[in-house]
Design an enzyme around this catalytic site. Structure first.
Site, mmCIF file in Angstrom:
data_model
loop_
_atom_site.group_PDB
_atom_site.id
_atom_site.type_symbol
_atom_site.label_atom_id
_atom_site.label_comp_id
_atom_site.label_asym_id
_atom_site.label_seq_id
_atom_site.Cartn_x
_atom_site.Cartn_y
_atom_site.Cartn_z
ATOM 1 N N ASP A 359 26.596 161.566 -10.301
ATOM 2 C CA ASP A 359 26.587 161.372 -8.855
ATOM 3 C C ASP A 359 27.939 161.712 -8.242
ATOM 4 O O ASP A 359 28.022 162.411 -7.219
ATOM 5 C CB ASP A 359 26.206 159.917 -8.539
ATOM 6 C CG ASP A 359 25.351 159.796 -7.295
ATOM 7 O OD1 ASP A 359 24.804 160.830 -6.862
ATOM 8 O OD2 ASP A 359 25.216 158.686 -6.759
ATOM 9 N N ASP A 421 19.039 155.579 -6.268
ATOM 10 C CA ASP A 421 19.946 154.452 -6.045
ATOM 11 C C ASP A 421 19.218 153.123 -6.098
ATOM 12 O O ASP A 421 19.853 152.064 -6.091
ATOM 13 C CB ASP A 421 20.644 154.617 -4.690
ATOM 14 C CG ASP A 421 21.428 155.915 -4.610
ATOM 15 O OD1 ASP A 421 21.949 156.337 -5.655
ATOM 16 O OD2 ASP A 421 21.502 156.505 -3.509
#
Length: 620
Positions: A359, A421
């Protein structure tokens, strides 16, 4: 054990979930008034690039300049510049034939104080290379073709304009909605996944129709699968960056299929509680229907597919389609949390750390590697500015901005949170709940990890507000959840067991079944024995239980039969209690009522005597 289809689905789909980040669009306003007369002015939405030149936040501080209509040209060459130039005016030209940089550079050289570019297509932020930003010091913005026609209709050709960007609240109310949805999904998904996983360890696979078998399928994630998963994530992200228009519809189709499956999985436990629709379809040779599913389950499948199709058709309706997308997305996340299982904290740590690096790299590092200087992650999540389809990836929770602002005239910008997420930390929360049940810790791991996720999400929102740019949420969520879980295990002196996940198969405590003594007469081996010889504390009389009995239909106390037919006689002797067969467990041991009570998991069973005692055990 999961089927190959479910395993492949569980491996591919999460790779599409890590492609979204919070994106802030740079919307502004252009205030138009007639050059002559006292007619009231009007605001129109524009999209500008603050890296070229900032706009004042207050209309009173914005320069009111004459608008020069040059929409007959595209301002791509010096021949498009009028003889007098654009001295102290704002030209309005058409989009096309050259880059934004070439247009604004020609306008600036010829004395323009700003530039409005009219676009017949959907508005996109005007951009360019970072090296070009230093050369430009006038604002440039895009105006829709419809608004350009409205300006000519209401004010004519002689008008004055002022460009400004009104302030908005640092955090919008929609952040509260996203926070509640994300934390709620993680908490419910983690609790549901952990409870189902432990319950299945106490019983064999229930023999039933194909739909119910599908609900029980899980995929244990191994280190090799994690490596394959990360490679797939990187490959998919790069492919979307270069071939977005060709792949976006494939992603939308996968989301429709997966979200309808997730919605079915979430609603099926409630539908099975309904008292009607239990009849099955007639015998047939059709695919899937040959298993004769219940009518109510068939209607549920039609409903879930219909919801997914409605979203797919109206997905670009910004006024309400986001509600359907969020509902389908939450159901999808719950389904994935129930299907994918991390067996050890070591596996959780490996997965979360690898995705943490993934990420951060694709958000913060890739701008130094791309020619345009943009983040690959943000570019894909928001949709490339030069995309011909103008489609957006659906793997996000999205909520429109709710605050009152002049920018409400613009297309509603959305706040986004990627499914990854939610799913990635949710797998750790589910593992913590399973471990809580193993060590009977009153859910301390589960509660602590869920709270840590909420705190990490709040930190993400604060970072977004301070930096005003897309944030990799896993940068904040992974440390919060991992450090909290590790700290709780260290404080409770259970770190070794928590790290390896030991005990889930062979060390899990035996299930404390209990037979109600009150109101149930216990048969004895010798019917002529004296009452003193029939001490129930010394010898609990109960039939042998098998895994198939634990999930079967309840007994009818009036007839001593199951709801679906006569009750078969129990197997084994009635002289002792045998535990259900648990895969990988130690040899069955007799369990006394006293021992079960100490575990705090006793529950009276319904019993009926018809020649022998029949009891239906219950899971707490």
């Amino acid at each position: 054990m999961a089927t190959g289809r479910t395993g492949a689905l569980a491996l591919v789909l999460p790779g599409l979930l890590l492609l979204a980040a919070q994106v802030t669009c740079e919307y502004g306003m252009v205030h138009v008034i007639p050059e002559m007369g006292d007619a009231k002015g009007k605001d129109y939405c524009i999209l500008f690039n603050s890296q070229w030149a900032h706009l004042p936040h207050d209309l009173n501080k914005a320069s009111l300049l004459q608008l020069q209509d040059q929409t007959v040209s595209v301002l791509c060459s010096p021949s498009d510049v009028p003889s007098g130039g654009f001295s102290n005016r704002i030209p309005m030209v058409m989009r096309g034939n050259c880059t934004f940089y070439e247009k604004v550079r020609l306008a600036q050289i010829n004395g323009a104080r700003g530039l409005l570019i009219v676009s017949r297509e959907k508005l996109v932020p005007p951009g360019g290379n970072r090296s070009q930003y230093e050369e430009i010091d006038i604002p440039v913005a895009l105006l829709s073709y419809t608004d350009m026609l409205d300006i000519g209709k209401n004010f004519g050709r002689l008008v004055k304009v002022a460009m400004y960007a009104p302030n908005e609240p640092v955090l919008d109310y929609n952040m509260v909605i996203i926070f509640v949805m994300a934390v709620g999904t993680v908490a419910i998904g983690g609790y549901w996944a952990g409870s189902r996983d432990v319950k299945k360890r106490y019983m064999k696979h229930k023999r039933d129709d194909g739909t119910e078998k599908h609900d029980d399928e899980t995929v244990d994630v191994t280190p090799i699968m994690i490596c394959v998963f990360v490679v797939m994530c990187c490959s998919m992200l790069v492919l979307l960056y270069y071939f977005y228009d060709q792949l976006v519809y494939m992603i939308i189709g996968i989301f429709c299929l997966a979200s309808s499956t997730g919605l079915y999985s979430c609603l099926s436990p409630f539908v099975r509680r309904l008292p009607f629709g239990k009849c099955r379809v007639p015998d047939n040779n059709l695919p899937y229907f040959h298993k004769r599913p219940q009518v109510r389950m068939l209607l549920l499948a039609v409903f879930c597919i219909s919801v997914s199709v409605v979203w797919g058709v109206f997905r670009n309706e910004d006024q309400w389609a986001w509600v359907l997308q969020d509902a389908l997305g939450i159901a999808f996340c719950l389904y994935m949390l129930k299907t994918i299982r991390l067996p050890t904290f070591k596996g959780c740590t490996l997965l979360l750390m690898v995705l943490f690096i993934y990420d951060v790299f694709f958000v913060f590092i890739t701008p130094f590697l791309t020619k345009s200087g943009t983040s690959i992650m943000v570019e894909v999540a928001a949709g490339p500015s030069d995309s011909a389809t103008h489609e957006k990836l659906p793997m996000v929770l999205k909520v429109p901005r709710l605050n009152a602002s002049p920018l409400a005239l613009c297309d509603r910008p959305f706040s986004l949170l990627g499914f990854g997420d939610i799913l990635v930390p949710g797998l750790l929360v589910a593992y913590c709940h399973r471990f809580d049940i193993q060590v009977q810790s009153s859910r301390v791991y589960f509660v602590a990890c869920t709270i840590a996720y909420g705190i990490g999400l709040l930190v993400t929102f604060v970072a977004l507000a301070l930096m005003q740019m897309g944030q990799p949420a896993l940068l904040y969520l992974v440390p919060c959840t991992l450090i909290t879980s590790f700290s709780v295990a260290l404080w409770r002196k259970e770190l070794t067991m928590f790290w390896t996940g030991s005990g889930f198969a062979k060390d899990l405590p035996q299930p404390p079944w209990v037979v109600s003594s009150a109101g149930c007469s216990q048969p004895t081996k010798d019917s002529n024995a004296s009452p003193s010889q029939q001490d129930p504390n010394k010898d609990m009389t109960s039939p042998t239980f098998h895994a198939e009995d634990l999930s079967g239909p309840s007994l009818d106390p009036e007839k001593g039969t199951d709801a679906d037919g006569p009750t078969p006689e129990p197997e084994g002797s009635a002289g002792h209690v045998r535990d259900p067969v648990v895969e990988g467990s130690r040899s069955p041991q007799p369990w006394s009522e006293k021992h079960g009570a100490r575990r705090g998991r006793l529950k009276a069973c319904a019993c009926h005597r018809k020649g022998t005692t029949r009891c239906q055990p219950h899971l707490l």
